[in-house]
Design an enzyme around this catalytic site. Structure first.
Site, PDB file in Angstrom:
ATOM      1  N   HIS A 356       0.847  -1.200   0.000  1.00 13.26           N
ATOM      2  CA  HIS A 356       0.000   0.000   0.000  1.00 13.26           C
ATOM      3  C   HIS A 356       0.885   1.252   0.000  1.00 13.26           C
ATOM      4  O   HIS A 356       1.783   1.387   0.826  1.00 13.26           O
ATOM      5  CB  HIS A 356      -0.942   0.011   1.205  1.00 13.26           C
ATOM      6  CG  HIS A 356      -1.966   1.103   1.097  1.00 13.26           C
ATOM      7  ND1 HIS A 356      -3.144   0.940   0.405  1.00 13.26           N
ATOM      8  CD2 HIS A 356      -1.950   2.378   1.520  1.00 13.26           C
ATOM      9  CE1 HIS A 356      -3.812   2.078   0.420  1.00 13.26           C
ATOM     10  NE2 HIS A 356      -3.110   2.970   1.100  1.00 13.26           N
ATOM     11  N   ALA A 357       0.640   2.145  -0.923  1.00 11.33           N
ATOM     12  CA  ALA A 357       1.521   3.300  -1.115  1.00 11.33           C
ATOM     13  C   ALA A 357       1.619   4.166   0.143  1.00 11.33           C
ATOM     14  O   ALA A 357       0.629   4.398   0.835  1.00 11.33           O
ATOM     15  CB  ALA A 357       1.003   4.141  -2.273  1.00 11.33           C
ATOM     16  N   HIS A 386       0.243  11.983  -5.390  1.00 12.49           N
ATOM     17  CA  HIS A 386      -0.301  11.964  -4.027  1.00 12.49           C
ATOM     18  C   HIS A 386       0.832  11.780  -3.006  1.00 12.49           C
ATOM     19  O   HIS A 386       0.942  12.534  -2.036  1.00 12.49           O
ATOM     20  CB  HIS A 386      -1.323  10.826  -3.904  1.00 12.49           C
ATOM     21  CG  HIS A 386      -1.887  10.659  -2.530  1.00 12.49           C
ATOM     22  ND1 HIS A 386      -3.066  11.231  -2.129  1.00 12.49           N
ATOM     23  CD2 HIS A 386      -1.397  10.005  -1.439  1.00 12.49           C
ATOM     24  CE1 HIS A 386      -3.300  10.933  -0.864  1.00 12.49           C
ATOM     25  NE2 HIS A 386      -2.297  10.182  -0.412  1.00 12.49           N
ATOM     26  N   GLU A 387       1.669  10.788  -3.254  1.00 15.87           N
ATOM     27  CA  GLU A 387       2.740  10.496  -2.279  1.00 15.87           C
ATOM     28  C   GLU A 387       3.765  11.623  -2.209  1.00 15.87           C
ATOM     29  O   GLU A 387       4.220  11.993  -1.128  1.00 15.87           O
ATOM     30  CB  GLU A 387       3.413   9.161  -2.611  1.00 15.87           C
ATOM     31  CG  GLU A 387       2.489   7.954  -2.519  1.00 15.87           C
ATOM     32  CD  GLU A 387       1.729   7.868  -1.207  1.00 15.87           C
ATOM     33  OE1 GLU A 387       2.229   8.358  -0.183  1.00 15.87           O
ATOM     34  OE2 GLU A 387       0.618   7.324  -1.208  1.00 15.87           O
ATOM     35  N   HIS A 390       2.815  14.344   0.092  1.00 14.35           N
ATOM     36  CA  HIS A 390       3.163  14.114   1.504  1.00 14.35           C
ATOM     37  C   HIS A 390       4.626  14.497   1.754  1.00 14.35           C
ATOM     38  O   HIS A 390       4.956  15.179   2.728  1.00 14.35           O
ATOM     39  CB  HIS A 390       2.984  12.633   1.852  1.00 14.35           C
ATOM     40  CG  HIS A 390       1.562  12.190   1.971  1.00 14.35           C
ATOM     41  ND1 HIS A 390       0.649  12.806   2.794  1.00 14.35           N
ATOM     42  CD2 HIS A 390       0.883  11.153   1.396  1.00 14.35           C
ATOM     43  CE1 HIS A 390      -0.524  12.170   2.724  1.00 14.35           C
ATOM     44  NE2 HIS A 390      -0.401  11.162   1.873  1.00 14.35           N
ATOM     45  N   GLU A 414      -3.417  14.789   3.138  1.00 16.89           N
ATOM     46  CA  GLU A 414      -3.878  13.936   2.039  1.00 16.89           C
ATOM     47  C   GLU A 414      -4.213  14.741   0.784  1.00 16.89           C
ATOM     48  O   GLU A 414      -4.247  14.190  -0.317  1.00 16.89           O
ATOM     49  CB  GLU A 414      -5.097  13.118   2.482  1.00 16.89           C
ATOM     50  CG  GLU A 414      -4.837  12.163   3.641  1.00 16.89           C
ATOM     51  CD  GLU A 414      -3.711  11.178   3.365  1.00 16.89           C
ATOM     52  OE1 GLU A 414      -3.446  10.903   2.186  1.00 16.89           O
ATOM     53  OE2 GLU A 414      -3.071  10.719   4.337  1.00 16.89           O
ATOM     54  N   HIS A 516      -6.571   0.222   5.497  1.00 19.09           N
ATOM     55  CA  HIS A 516      -6.557   1.167   6.618  1.00 19.09           C
ATOM     56  C   HIS A 516      -7.183   0.620   7.906  1.00 19.09           C
ATOM     57  O   HIS A 516      -6.993   1.200   8.967  1.00 19.09           O
ATOM     58  CB  HIS A 516      -7.240   2.469   6.200  1.00 19.09           C
ATOM     59  CG  HIS A 516      -6.590   3.095   4.992  1.00 19.09           C
ATOM     60  ND1 HIS A 516      -6.638   2.520   3.736  1.00 19.09           N
ATOM     61  CD2 HIS A 516      -5.855   4.221   4.850  1.00 19.09           C
ATOM     62  CE1 HIS A 516      -5.976   3.271   2.870  1.00 19.09           C
ATOM     63  NE2 HIS A 516      -5.480   4.314   3.513  1.00 19.09           N
ATOM     64  N   TYR A 526      -9.373  11.297   4.277  1.00 15.01           N
ATOM     65  CA  TYR A 526      -9.531  11.245   2.814  1.00 15.01           C
ATOM     66  C   TYR A 526     -10.834  11.904   2.379  1.00 15.01           C
ATOM     67  O   TYR A 526     -10.893  12.549   1.337  1.00 15.01           O
ATOM     68  CB  TYR A 526      -9.462   9.801   2.309  1.00 15.01           C
ATOM     69  CG  TYR A 526      -8.180   9.107   2.703  1.00 15.01           C
ATOM     70  CD1 TYR A 526      -6.961   9.462   2.121  1.00 15.01           C
ATOM     71  CD2 TYR A 526      -8.167   8.115   3.671  1.00 15.01           C
ATOM     72  CE1 TYR A 526      -5.779   8.826   2.489  1.00 15.01           C
ATOM     73  CE2 TYR A 526      -6.993   7.481   4.042  1.00 15.01           C
ATOM     74  CZ  TYR A 526      -5.799   7.837   3.455  1.00 15.01           C
ATOM     75  OH  TYR A 526      -4.641   7.207   3.821  1.00 15.01           O
TER      76      TYR A 526
HETATM   77  O1  X8Z Z   1      -4.252   5.336   1.220  1.00 11.10           O
HETATM   78  C1  X8Z Z   1      -4.194   6.200   0.374  1.00 11.10           C
HETATM   79  C2  X8Z Z   1      -2.846   6.711  -0.111  1.00 11.10           C
HETATM   80  C3  X8Z Z   1      -1.823   6.703   0.958  1.00 11.10           C
HETATM   81  S1  X8Z Z   1      -2.134   7.843   2.216  1.00 11.10           S
HETATM   82  C4  X8Z Z   1      -2.364   5.862  -1.251  1.00 11.10           C
HETATM   83  N1  X8Z Z   1      -5.326   6.651  -0.206  1.00 11.10           N
HETATM   84  C5  X8Z Z   1      -6.646   6.166   0.185  1.00 11.10           C
HETATM   85  C6  X8Z Z   1      -6.837   4.721  -0.215  1.00 11.10           C
HETATM   86  O2  X8Z Z   1      -6.047   4.200  -1.015  1.00 11.10           O
HETATM   87  O3  X8Z Z   1      -7.797   4.096   0.255  1.00 11.10           O
HETATM   88  C7  X8Z Z   1      -5.432   7.703  -1.210  1.00 11.10           C
HETATM   89  C8  X8Z Z   1      -6.870   7.770  -1.579  1.00 11.10           C
HETATM   90  C9  X8Z Z   1      -7.638   7.052  -0.507  1.00 11.10           C
HETATM   91 ZN    ZN Z   2      -1.875   9.775   1.536  1.00  8.44          ZN
END
Ligand code: X8Z
Ligand code: ZN
Length: 618
Positions: A356-357, A386-387, A390, A414, A516, A526
């Site tokens: 997960h990024a 996105h990354e 951060h 975010e 998450h 988010y």
């Molecule tokens: O988790 C993330 C990022 C890292 S903070 C990749 N996002 C959420 C997800 O993937 O569920 C970005 C959009 C929503």
């Molecule tokens: Zn993020």
């Protein structure tokens, strides 16, 4: 992408950022700080100042140590790295809880605003607290480490092959075979069944920890991080949702009708919920992968970004370089050499990693990195922006005091990279040579461009909301472990209007199939980000003198916007978030009117398309 302030589970928030926490000083401060204060009759402002200085020094030192351990585990999951993460997680939770409890001695004092702010951050900043009871932090760390690694190493065997989440997600994105989709959708959710008991125990411990710190429960603690009472923040969220809900309802209506047409009544009914596995994403959180099914046939761009990236020979590295170029075009400094040396940009072939990024700040100075398993496609092109958002935020606020080295609130963190990615317009794609001048579509393609964007940005909103609605219910004891899955399915139905392809079994724990939840990254951020990034975009476009429609505006190369944007980022969490928002946008309120304005032409189109249909699902 929260800086990991405190605590083991908090450290796991590193999923979206990095960690903080030392331990050599931990024991010394544990004994010295309280006794020094106890010796005096009543603590003074100078005592409070000394306490905060000592806490910041301790957290900074522990933080770097912990961050490096967490990085090693996230980029190489095995027995030993999990062992180390559990150890460091327990130590950091213990320290964080001790420091948070330490703020109690200054409660009721008339402290200077800055000091009072740091006390509040110290008190509410632990994502998953433990009580100070002997052994609680250790037990918590064991649970959170197991949850995290179970998710990241999860696989499902399909057609005789063991597939990881990336491979399964690609099937969900590309397959149009409803049977296959249901199998893969259900298959990935096998990995989370064993998480349920650990999750339930973790909730018990976290709530004990939250109560010891004076919060009603962990939900109350999470909502206390927005410069207003928790109950007021919850109302703010409802207000924002009410603003944007009509847009979602129209999108849902149109998408359901098109899926019904494609798959027929037996697969997708024309009323009621949408089948969750038909939407192109494992969690149905963003739907642009089914643009080919639901996008307007006649009016859209003639190119597809994924195809263009492939045709132009983009590599994952090149995608990150192009994202960096966006930031530097606005006058921000290039990333440090160490970013390129130390980041993980693609999935290693020889070991398990957390795919997960995430973006990391290892030393609160310049050691910033991303960790991704980047694929060459449009979705990951967005994600690299996105990354880096951060990372640029982390670097901008590095000169703030330690407790202020964070986003103005987590939604800001975010929103940064996504805000820039809203400038990935056709004319920007031409600027970077991805498409030719002649391929820039005229206004007749606007509906398609907006639809593509809405499938990601509007479709996401109810998902962004329901994830923490579920957790709040769980933390508040309104949803018991026996009810975990049903409550999740119910919230998905209520907010997203979607439903599983088949009945879920008794032992299902579907929340655990979303990163998450086992990773303990709060999700409200988010939802807030998806609203605020449009506020940032609108303000930036106005700043640049743009007069056309918002979805055609790109702030690429705009140094004036860059300067103002960086000034907001440099503030970090040093001031209440409305101050930061005002510094960049001139307004002090989060507000859905920018996202509504952005999609206004699409709303008109959707209403026309939906005329005569009976929308909604309730
Ligand atoms: O988790 C993330 C990022 C890292 S903070 C990749 N996002 C959420 C997800 O993937 O569920 C970005 C959009 C929503
Ligand atoms: Zn993020």
């Amino acid at each position: 992408m929260k800086k990991i302030l405190l605590g083991s589970a908090a450290l796991l928030v590193a999923a979206c950022a990095s960690t903080q926490a030392p331990w050599h000083k931990t024991e010394a401060v544990a004994e010295a700080a309280p006794s020094k204060v106890e010796a005096k009759k009543a603590p003074t402002v100078a005592d409070a100042q000394a306490f905060i200085e000592s806490a910041e020094a301790e957290l900074a030192e522990m933080g770097e140590y912990a961050a490096r351990v967490y990085w090693l585990q996230a980029t190489n999951i095995n027995f030993d790295s999990n062992w180390l993460v559990s150890k460091v997680g327990a130590k950091t939770t213990e320290a964080a809880v001790r420091l948070a409890n330490g703020t109690k001695q200054f409660e009721g004092m008339d402290l200077p605003a800055d000091l009072a702010r740091k006390m509040a951050i110290l008190k509410a900043g632990i994502t998953i607290p433990a009580p100070s009871t002997e052994g609680a932090a250790d037990e918590l760390a064991t649970l959170t480490t197991r949850l995290d690694s179970t998710y990241s190493t999860g696989t499902f065997e399909y057609k005789g092959e063991k597939l990881n989440l990336t491979q399964l997600s690609n099937i969900i994105a590309e397959s149009r075979d409803p049977e296959e989709l249901a199998t893969v959708w259900t298959g990935w959710r096998e990995i989370s069944k064993p998480m349920k008991d650990d999750y339930a125990r973790m909730v018990e411990i976290a709530n004990e920890g939250a109560r010891e710190l004076g919060f009603k429960d962990t939900a109350d603690m999470w909502l206390a991080n927005y410069d207003m009472p928790s109950a007021d923040m919850e109302k703010e969220v409802e207000r924002l949702w009410t603003q944007v809900e009509p847009l979602y309802d129209q999108l849902h209506c149109k998408v359901r009708a098109d899926l019904n047409e494609k798959y027929g009544d037996d697969v997708q009914s024309e009323d009621g919920f949408i089948r969750a596995d038909l939407l192109g994403n494992m969690w149905a959180q963003q739907w642009s992968n089914i643009y080919d099914v639901v996008g307007p046939q006649a009016s859209g761009p003639s190119y597809d970004v994924t195809t263009k990236l492939e045709e132009k020979g983009y590599t994952p590295l090149k995608m990150v370089e192009v994202a960096e170029d966006f930031f530097t075009s606005m006058g921000l400094d290039p990333l440090p050499e160490t970013f390129w040396e130390r980041s993980q940009i693609t999935r290693p072939r020889d070991r398990e990693v957390v795919c997960h990024a995430s973006a990391w700040d290892l030393d609160s100075k310049d050691d910033i990195r991303i960790k991704m398993c980047t694929q060459v496609n449009s979705e990951d092109f967005q994600t690299v922006h996105h990354e880096l958002g951060h990372n640029y935020y982390q670097r901008a606020y590095k000169n703030q005091d330690y407790l202020h080295q964070n986003g103005a609130h987590d939604g800001f963190h975010e929103a940064i990279g996504d805000f820039l990615a809203l400038s990935i317009t056709p004319s920007y794609l031409k600027d970077i040579g991805l498409i030719e001048e002649s391929e820039i579509p005229d206004a007749s393609a606007d509906t398609g461009l907006l639809m593509n964007q809405a499938l990601d940005k509007i479709a996401f909103l109810p998902f962004g909301l329901m994830v923490d609605k579920w957790r709040w219910q769980v933390f508040r004891g309104e949803t018991t472990p026996e009810e975990y899955n049903d409550a999740w399915v119910k919230l998905r139905q209520e907010y997203q209007g979607i439903t599983p392809p088949t009945d879920r079994p008794m032992d299902a724990f579907d929340p655990g199939s979303k990163y998450h939840i086992p990773g303990n990254t709060p999700y409200l951020r988010y939802f807030l980000s998806f609203v605020m990034q449009f506020q940032f975009h609108k303000a930036a476009c106005e700043m640049s003198g743009w007069e056309g429609p918002l979805h055609r505006c790109s702030i690429y190369n705009n140094k004036e916007v860059g300067t103002k944007f960086n000034a907001m980022m440099e503030m970090g969490a040093s001031k209440p978030w409305p101050d930061a928002l005002e510094a960049f946008t001139g307004t002090r309120e989060m507000d859905g009117s920018a996202i509504i304005e952005y999609f206004d032409p699409l709303m008109t189109y959707l209403k026309e398309e939906n005329e005569g249909r009976s929308c909604g699902w309730k």
